[in-house]
Design an enzyme around this catalytic site. Structure first.
Site, short mmCIF file in Angstrom:
data_model
loop_
_atom_site.label_atom_id
_atom_site.label_comp_id
_atom_site.label_asym_id
_atom_site.label_seq_id
_atom_site.Cartn_x
_atom_site.Cartn_y
_atom_site.Cartn_z
N LYS A 67 -40.11 3.27 43.61
CA LYS A 67 -39.89 2.39 42.44
C LYS A 67 -38.59 2.71 41.72
O LYS A 67 -38.02 1.84 41.05
CB LYS A 67 -41.08 2.51 41.49
CG LYS A 67 -41.34 3.96 41.09
CD LYS A 67 -41.59 4.17 39.64
CE LYS A 67 -41.41 5.64 39.31
NZ LYS A 67 -41.60 5.97 37.92
N GLN B 155 -33.20 9.87 39.45
CA GLN B 155 -33.70 10.03 40.82
C GLN B 155 -33.31 8.86 41.71
O GLN B 155 -33.17 9.01 42.91
CB GLN B 155 -35.22 10.13 40.80
CG GLN B 155 -35.70 11.39 40.10
CD GLN B 155 -36.65 12.16 40.96
OE1 GLN B 155 -37.64 11.62 41.43
NE2 GLN B 155 -36.33 13.41 41.18
#
EC number: 1.1.1.8
Lengths: 372, 372
Positions: A217, A312
Site C-alpha cells: 500500500k 517506505q
C-alpha cells in the site's frame, strides 16, 4: 469461591510487547486495557524499550514507568498501570507466551537472533510490523522470519490504523485485520487481546495476503500523492487508488497462490489503502515531489518534510520493480512499475496518469474486468 | 477503393444522448469524439435538450448549436461539431439504435412513456443514471424500467466520475464500469463508444451490482461526511467507507443473487465510493449536519449549501431503511440503518462511530470476515 480458586489456578496467558515506538505504545495500551482483570490473561504487560536517554537525563524506560506514559513517542496518553517498561530484551520476553512484535522491520532479524532459545517453548507471536524487504526471490515476510528464527507460530495484524496511530490511543473508532496461517483458535485469542469497542478486529486465514497489504500500500500511496500534487481531482485519485489495490491483489496472488481476493475488502486492504492515500507520509512527500515537478529528489524532500522519519514507499517501489523485472511482469503491473520509474526520475510525475508509449496502460492489467 | 466503398455501405450505429445536463453534456462530448470518422459509427450524435430559455432570451438548444457548448451546464467545453442539440425528444431518438440515457432518475418513467413505440426496433440502450427509487419490494432499476417500457436491452455505465464531472470534459484520467446482462458483444460496443485514453471503460456481467453501486454509495457518502464533521480522522473515515462498501455488497447480493463480489473492486464500487466520500455533495451536507450537531435539518442545509441541487443520499437512506425494516434486516446492515436514523434525528451524528445500545455493531455485519 471454590470455582474462582479453580479458575485462578489455570495458567493465564502472559503478554510482552517487543517495541515501544508510537504504534508499539498504542498496542501496549490497547492490550493492557484488555488483560487487566481478565481471567484469561495475566494483568501485567511487559513492553521492551530500546533504551534512550531523554534530554533531561532520565532513561526512557524509567520515565515510562514513573509517568505511565511514553513521554517520547506517545506523550499525554496513559498506557495503563499494568504496562511495565523493560529495557532488557531477554528479560522482557522471558515469561511471555504471547509476543507482540512492533519494531521497525530492519531491526527484526537482529532481535530474533538475540531471542533465539530465550523464549518460552509454548510462545505464539504476532507481527504488527508494516513494511518488509522485497527481494528478487520474493518478499521477506516478517511473520516467516519470526517463525523460522524463533521456531514459533506467528500471526500478523494490519489495517487502517497508521499515520495517526495516536488517534487509536484517543479511542477514535478504527479497525484491524489479523492474518493467520493454520489455527483459528490462536487468531481468536489475538483478536480477544486487541479488540475494543473502538477497535474492531477481524481475522482471515490468509497471512501472506494480509501482511503484503501492509507493505504494498505504501507504493500506492506514492501514486496517490503524485495525483494530489498534479491537482487531478478526486475522480482520478479514486481511479489510481483502485488500480493500485487491484495490482496489490494481483501481485500478492502471483507471489502466493493461497492469497484470497476477499482479504482486499478487509481493513488491511481497501481501508488501509484509503487512509494511507489520504493522510500518510508517503502520500505527502509524493505530493511535494509532483509539485516541484520532480526537481527535488525524494531523499531531499524526505529530509525537509519528515524530521528524520523514513519513507517506505520509495524503497518498496524499487524492490517491487526488481521483482517485476526479474520475472518479466512489468507489463502486468503498470502502476507499480511507473511509480518506481517516476521516483528515480526516469519518467515525469505526470506519467502516472498520462498515456504515452512510456506511461501505464492500465487496461492491460490482470485481475481486472475486461477492458476495451 | 472497392473495399472502402463496401465498408461505407454497411450500416453504421447511430447514437442519441437523451439528456443534456452536466453529465449528459460530458457524455455527448465523449461519445462524439469517438463516433467522428469511425467506420463503425455515424458521425452525428443527437442530444435531446429539455428546452429552456436563457436569460438572454435565446433557447438553450439554439445556443448549444450556435456555440457548440452547453453554455448552461458545461460552459467552456466544446462538445464537438458533430453534436446536434435537439429539443424534440421523438425526433432526437428517431434514427438512433444506440440510446444513451442520462437524465435525473425521476424523469425516466415519463420519458419512456413518451418514447414507447417511437424508437427503432433494433435499438440498444445504456443508462448513465445514478440513483434510483428503492421501494419496499425492491429497487426500481432504471435499466429494467427502460427494458420493460421500451422493450429494448439496456446496459448501465457507472463509476468514479461524479461530483466534478466536468473534469472528464477536461480530459483528466478517470474510469467507468459497464454492467451488462447477456450480451458481451453489445457491452463491448458501448465500451468502444465511450473509451478514451483518459477514460478507461471495463465491462462486467453484473448489471444489478453495477447499477446498485451508483445508488447505495450515496448513503455511504453521508456516513463519511458525518465522520468528517466529527473530526474523527482518516483511520475512522477509511473504516466507515470500508464498512459501507461491505454493506453495499451484502445488500446487493441479498437483493439479487446474481451479484458478484468482484464488481465491488471495479470503478463503480470501491472507486466511486472513494470519490463520493472525498468530494460529493452528500458528503458535504452531512459534514455540515454533524458540525451543527444535527440542529439544522438536512433539508435546511441542502437549501443553504447546494443552490437548488438535490441530495440523493438522504432519500435513498430512507428507502433502504424501509426495505431493511420490511424484511427484518436492520441488524445485518448497521451502517445503512444508522445513517437513516441520524438523518431523521433519531440518533445523534456521533452514533455513526459510537458504541451504545442504539449504535451500530459493525462486528455483526454479514459478508465480513469473522469478528470477535
Amino acid at each position: 469461591m471454590g470455582e474462582a480458586g479453580h479458575e485462578a489456578a489455570v495458567e493465564q496467558f502472559r503478554v510482552s510487547v517487543v517495541g515501544s515506538g508510537n504504534w508499539g505504545s498504542v498496542a501496549a495500551k490497547l492490550v493492557a486495557s484488555n488483560t487487566i482483570g481478565h481471567p484469561f490473561f495475566h494483568d501485567e504487560v511487559r513492553m521492551w524499550v530500546f533504551e534512550e536517554v531523554l534530554p533531561c537525563g532520565e532513561k526512557l524506560s524509567d520515565a515510562i514507568n514513573r509517568t505511565n506514559e511514553n513521554v517520547k513517542y506517545l506523550n499525554g496518553v496513559k498506557l495503563g498501570k499494568n504496562v511495565v517498561a523493560d529495557p532488557d530484551l531477554e528479560n522482557a520476553v522471558r515469561e511471555a507466551n504471547m509476543l507482540v512484535f512492533v519494531t521497525p522491520h530492519q531491526f527484526m532479524e537482529g532481535i530474533c537472533k538475540r531471542l533465539g532459545g530465550k523464549i518460552r517453548s509454548d510462545a505464539e507471536g504476532i507481527s504488527l510490523i508494516k513494511g518488509m524487504e522485497v527481494k528478487k526471490e520474493g518478499p521477506c515476510m516478517i511473520s516467516k522470519l519470526i517463525t523460522d528464527m524463533l521456531g514459533i507460530n506467528c500471526c500478523v495484524l494490519m489495517g487502517a490504523n497508521i499515520a495517526n496511530e495516536a488517534r487509536i490511543a484517543f479511542e477514535k473508532f478504527s479497525e484491524a485485520t489479523i492474518g493467520y496461517k493454520h489455527s483459528k483458535e490462536v487468531a481468536q485469542r489475538w483478536a480477544k487481546l486487541f479488540s475494543q469497542s473502538y477497535f474492531l478486529v477481524s481475522a482471515v486465514q490468509d497471512i501472506e495476503g494480509v501482511e503484503l497489504c501492509g507493505t504494498l500500500k505504501n507504493v500506492v500511496a506514492i501514486a496517490a500523492g503524485l495525483v494530489d500534487g498534479l491537482d487531478m481531482g478526486n475522480n482520478t485519485k479514486a481511479a489510481i487508488m483502485r488500480i493500485g489495490l487491484r495490482e496489490m491483489r494481483a501481485l500478492s496472488k502471483r507471489l502466493f497462490s493461497s492469497v484470497k481476493d476477499s482479504t482486499f475488502f478487509e481493513s488491511c486492504g481497501v481501508a488501509d489503502v484509503i487512509t494511507t492515500c489520504l493522510g500518510g507520509r508517503n502520500r505527502r512527500v509524493a505530493e511535494a515531489f509532483a509539485r516541484t515537478g520532480g526537481k527535488k529528489s525524494f531523499n531531499e524532500l524526505e529530509a525537509e518534510l519528515l524530521q528524520g522519519q523514513k519513507l517506505q514507499g520509495v524503497s518498496t517501489a524499487k524492490e517491487v520493480y526488481d521483482v517485476l523485472s526479474h520475472r518479466g511482469w512489468q507489463g502486468l503491473f503498470p502502476l507499480l512499475t511507473t511509480v518506481h520509474k517516476i521516483c528515480i526520475g526516469l519518467l515525469p510525475p505526470s506519467a502516472i496518469v498520462e498515456y504515452s508509449e512510456h506511461a501505464p496502460n492500465f487496461s492491460l492489467v490482470e485481475g481486472s474486468a475486461e477492458c476495451y
